[in-house]
Design a protein around this motif. Structure first.
Motif, PDB file in Angstrom:
ATOM      1  N   LEU A 186       0.831  -1.203   0.000  1.00  0.00           N
ATOM      2  CA  LEU A 186       0.000   0.000   0.000  1.00  0.00           C
ATOM      3  C   LEU A 186       0.867   1.256   0.000  1.00  0.00           C
ATOM      4  O   LEU A 186       0.587   2.219  -0.711  1.00  0.00           O
ATOM      5  CB  LEU A 186      -0.923  -0.015   1.225  1.00  0.00           C
ATOM      6  CG  LEU A 186      -1.856   1.184   1.412  1.00  0.00           C
ATOM      7  CD1 LEU A 186      -2.784   1.347   0.210  1.00  0.00           C
ATOM      8  CD2 LEU A 186      -2.670   1.024   2.694  1.00  0.00           C
ATOM      9  N   PHE A 187       1.931   1.246   0.794  1.00  0.00           N
ATOM     10  CA  PHE A 187       2.844   2.391   0.866  1.00  0.00           C
ATOM     11  C   PHE A 187       4.196   1.975   0.284  1.00  0.00           C
ATOM     12  O   PHE A 187       5.203   1.886   0.983  1.00  0.00           O
ATOM     13  CB  PHE A 187       2.991   2.872   2.307  1.00  0.00           C
ATOM     14  CG  PHE A 187       1.690   3.301   2.926  1.00  0.00           C
ATOM     15  CD1 PHE A 187       1.055   4.459   2.509  1.00  0.00           C
ATOM     16  CD2 PHE A 187       1.080   2.533   3.911  1.00  0.00           C
ATOM     17  CE1 PHE A 187      -0.156   4.864   3.069  1.00  0.00           C
ATOM     18  CE2 PHE A 187      -0.126   2.925   4.482  1.00  0.00           C
ATOM     19  CZ  PHE A 187      -0.746   4.092   4.055  1.00  0.00           C
ATOM     20  N   GLU A 188       4.192   1.713  -1.007  1.00  0.00           N
ATOM     21  CA  GLU A 188       5.376   1.178  -1.674  1.00  0.00           C
ATOM     22  C   GLU A 188       6.499   2.215  -1.735  1.00  0.00           C
ATOM     23  O   GLU A 188       6.279   3.378  -2.072  1.00  0.00           O
ATOM     24  CB  GLU A 188       5.017   0.735  -3.091  1.00  0.00           C
ATOM     25  CG  GLU A 188       6.115  -0.041  -3.790  1.00  0.00           C
ATOM     26  CD  GLU A 188       5.656  -0.606  -5.121  1.00  0.00           C
ATOM     27  OE1 GLU A 188       6.221  -1.621  -5.556  1.00  0.00           O
ATOM     28  OE2 GLU A 188       4.723  -0.031  -5.723  1.00  0.00           O
ATOM     29  N   ASN A 189       7.712   1.771  -1.384  1.00  0.00           N
ATOM     30  CA  ASN A 189       8.925   2.602  -1.467  1.00  0.00           C
ATOM     31  C   ASN A 189       8.817   3.896  -0.662  1.00  0.00           C
ATOM     32  O   ASN A 189       9.346   4.934  -1.058  1.00  0.00           O
ATOM     33  CB  ASN A 189       9.250   2.934  -2.928  1.00  0.00           C
ATOM     34  CG  ASN A 189       9.511   1.698  -3.760  1.00  0.00           C
ATOM     35  OD1 ASN A 189      10.119   0.736  -3.280  1.00  0.00           O
ATOM     36  ND2 ASN A 189       9.042   1.701  -5.000  1.00  0.00           N
ATOM     37  N   MET A 190       8.118   3.851   0.476  1.00  0.00           N
ATOM     38  CA  MET A 190       7.992   5.041   1.329  1.00  0.00           C
ATOM     39  C   MET A 190       8.665   4.793   2.670  1.00  0.00           C
ATOM     40  O   MET A 190       8.568   3.697   3.230  1.00  0.00           O
ATOM     41  CB  MET A 190       6.517   5.389   1.570  1.00  0.00           C
ATOM     42  CG  MET A 190       5.758   5.838   0.344  1.00  0.00           C
ATOM     43  SD  MET A 190       4.097   6.413   0.789  1.00  0.00           S
ATOM     44  CE  MET A 190       3.320   6.480  -0.828  1.00  0.00           C
ATOM     45  N   LYS A 195      -6.797   8.417   1.621  1.00  0.00           N
ATOM     46  CA  LYS A 195      -8.017   7.956   0.965  1.00  0.00           C
ATOM     47  C   LYS A 195      -7.640   6.757   0.108  1.00  0.00           C
ATOM     48  O   LYS A 195      -6.819   6.861  -0.806  1.00  0.00           O
ATOM     49  CB  LYS A 195      -8.637   9.057   0.098  1.00  0.00           C
ATOM     50  CG  LYS A 195      -9.969   8.634  -0.520  1.00  0.00           C
ATOM     51  CD  LYS A 195     -10.606   9.760  -1.316  1.00  0.00           C
ATOM     52  CE  LYS A 195     -11.939   9.307  -1.904  1.00  0.00           C
ATOM     53  NZ  LYS A 195     -12.578  10.385  -2.716  1.00  0.00           N
ATOM     54  N   LEU A 196      -8.230   5.618   0.415  1.00  0.00           N
ATOM     55  CA  LEU A 196      -7.871   4.380  -0.270  1.00  0.00           C
ATOM     56  C   LEU A 196      -8.406   4.377  -1.697  1.00  0.00           C
ATOM     57  O   LEU A 196      -9.587   4.645  -1.929  1.00  0.00           O
ATOM     58  CB  LEU A 196      -8.423   3.176   0.491  1.00  0.00           C
ATOM     59  CG  LEU A 196      -8.053   1.800  -0.063  1.00  0.00           C
ATOM     60  CD1 LEU A 196      -6.549   1.572   0.008  1.00  0.00           C
ATOM     61  CD2 LEU A 196      -8.787   0.703   0.693  1.00  0.00           C
ATOM     62  N   LEU A 238      -9.313  -0.578   6.530  1.00  0.00           N
ATOM     63  CA  LEU A 238      -8.347   0.525   6.502  1.00  0.00           C
ATOM     64  C   LEU A 238      -9.019   1.853   6.848  1.00  0.00           C
ATOM     65  O   LEU A 238      -8.764   2.881   6.216  1.00  0.00           O
ATOM     66  CB  LEU A 238      -7.667   0.588   5.131  1.00  0.00           C
ATOM     67  CG  LEU A 238      -6.770  -0.617   4.798  1.00  0.00           C
ATOM     68  CD1 LEU A 238      -6.184  -0.490   3.405  1.00  0.00           C
ATOM     69  CD2 LEU A 238      -5.651  -0.765   5.824  1.00  0.00           C
ATOM     70  N   GLN A 239      -9.865   1.829   7.855  1.00  0.00           N
ATOM     71  CA  GLN A 239     -10.453   3.053   8.388  1.00  0.00           C
ATOM     72  C   GLN A 239      -9.436   3.731   9.311  1.00  0.00           C
ATOM     73  O   GLN A 239      -8.823   3.075  10.159  1.00  0.00           O
ATOM     74  CB  GLN A 239     -11.723   2.731   9.180  1.00  0.00           C
ATOM     75  CG  GLN A 239     -12.855   2.165   8.352  1.00  0.00           C
ATOM     76  CD  GLN A 239     -13.517   3.222   7.482  1.00  0.00           C
ATOM     77  OE1 GLN A 239     -13.489   4.406   7.798  1.00  0.00           O
ATOM     78  NE2 GLN A 239     -14.099   2.788   6.378  1.00  0.00           N
ATOM     79  N   LEU A 240      -9.262   5.042   9.165  1.00  0.00           N
ATOM     80  CA  LEU A 240      -8.332   5.761  10.033  1.00  0.00           C
ATOM     81  C   LEU A 240      -8.757   5.673  11.497  1.00  0.00           C
ATOM     82  O   LEU A 240      -7.913   5.551  12.392  1.00  0.00           O
ATOM     83  CB  LEU A 240      -8.231   7.225   9.595  1.00  0.00           C
ATOM     84  CG  LEU A 240      -7.493   7.489   8.270  1.00  0.00           C
ATOM     85  CD1 LEU A 240      -7.567   8.965   7.914  1.00  0.00           C
ATOM     86  CD2 LEU A 240      -6.041   7.042   8.364  1.00  0.00           C
TER      87      LEU A 240
END
Length: 390
Positions: free
Chosen positions: A226-230, A243-244, A271-273
């Motif tokens: 989901l958060f690739e290369n971060m 926001k998904l 994936l609700q905040l």
């Protein structure tokens, strides 16, 4: 430890021989080993206990104690644990079930292989394995706190020559797990799957595992994190306005609107905040079980067909003749899907969608005397016509 080293358990007197190193970290090393009494393979995790701070020594000991209490089909089986001392260095050895690879590694292989997405039912069964392990942990008041594809291990079907038929996915690594009813505040876990409330140093519950599980589900579906290369700072920035969204290419990859609608809605709910808005693990498990039942009626399996080539013509055969040198790619289109398979002495060929005539011409031009084609789409009328025209 060196290959061939034999370790005797002071607890059970079992003898374990080291076969090879399969993973290394700052404070631990994992080996493939074998129980010389039962001749069964297993994984030996060596924690370099003397190198740890006292607090981390307690965590390591607690990991073994906790894992020993867990018995579930989707949790890696615990064998035993004990301390050994060599050259004044103490190690904690944890012996567990040996699996083929991590889910993270398997996803990367699929991604490198033309983004080979999982079949719908396979994907749902993987989801079920993961969420059922969490449902079990949560029922015992245990929060895993590091659910990630690297901590999920794959077992493949015994007859799987390609290493793609996942039979079971099992949760492992309970080094940062916590048991109890209290809310937690320790910032711990893998950043790419860590829940927002942990980043924000807020009190959190087992709902942090639901967020992490949602991240893993997204990775399984899309073949990318989901958060690739971060890094951690970039992830926090993303979460500020999170926001998904899903890549529209998934529609062409899966070609099942009802399935995608179900998965999108499920992952979005996880994936609700706000952690209070996320479902319980048991609720997710029930939804996935219902989906498996529903889509089992829809998805039809296609019988694989093998065609042998004798240097002149193709003819149908029941079983693979040659050991495959490449992995077949099941393209998501209506064309017959052919994968060249040849004896190892003839080298490797690219996997392509092509006609029998094209394969024949290519093989003849290369002087190949024989080979085999696997038809993943079944023997279609078009292919039968091609065979009749030989």
């Amino acid at each position: 430890m060196q290959q061939g080293t034999v370790i005797i358990s002071p607890v059970t007197q079992n003898q374990y021989q080291i076969l090879e190193t399969i993973g290394t970290g700052t404070y631990a090393t994992c080996y493939a080993a074998i129980n010389l009494k039962t001749n069964l393979p297993l994984c030996l995790k060596q924690i370099h206990y003397s190198s740890l701070e006292p607090a981390n020594q307690q965590l390591s000991a607690r990991e073994a104690q906790l894992h020993a209490t867990l018995v579930h089909p989707s949790i890696v089986t615990f064998q035993e644990a004990f301390f050994i001392t060599h050259n004044e260095e103490t190690s904690l050895l944890i012996l567990i079930e040996l699996c083929a690879c991590s889910l993270e590694e398997h996803i990367q292989l699929r991604k490198c292989h033309s983004n080979l997405t999982f079949p719908i039912l396979t994907l749902l069964y993987i989801f079920q394995d993961i969420i059922s392990s969490l449902s079990y942990l949560h029922s015992k008041k245990i929060i895993h706190r590091d659910v990630a594809s690297k901590n999920l291990l794959c077992i493949f079907a015994e007859n799987d020559v390609y290493g793609e038929q996942i039979e079971k996915v099992k949760l492992c690594d309970f080094g940062v797990s916590n048991q109890g009813n209290q809310l937690l505040k320790t910032q711990i876990g893998t950043p790419q799957t860590m829940a927002p409330e942990i980043f924000d140093n807020l009190s959190y519950s087992n709902k942090c595992d639901i967020w992490s599980c949602g991240c893993v589900f997204y990775e399984i579906l899309t073949l990318k994190p989901l958060f690739e290369n971060m890094n951690m700072v970039q992830i926090i920035q993303q979460l500020d306005n999170f926001k998904l969204t899903f890549d529209p290419i998934l529609e062409s990859q899966y070609q099942n609107f009802e399935f995608l609608s179900f998965v999108f809605e499920l992952v979005t709910s996880m994936l609700q905040l706000d952690q209070n808005l996320r479902p319980e693990a048991k609720e997710v498990e029930i939804q996935i079980l219902n989906a498996i039942q529903r889509f089992s009626k829809v998805e039809k399996s296609v019988e694989k067909v093998y065609l042998d080539f004798d240097g002149d013509k193709f003819f149908k055969t029941e079983e693979p003749t040659f050991s495959p040198q490449i992995k077949p790619v099941e393209m998501k289109n209506k064309s017959p899907i052919l994968t060249e398979k040849i004896p190892s002495k003839l080298g490797k060929l690219d996997s392509k969608t092509m006609s029998l005539q094209q394969i024949k011409q290519k093989w003849k031009s290369e002087g190949q005397k024989g080979g085999q084609v696997e038809i993943l789409s079944g023997l279609t009328p078009e292919l039968e016509e091609q065979m009749n025209r030989q």
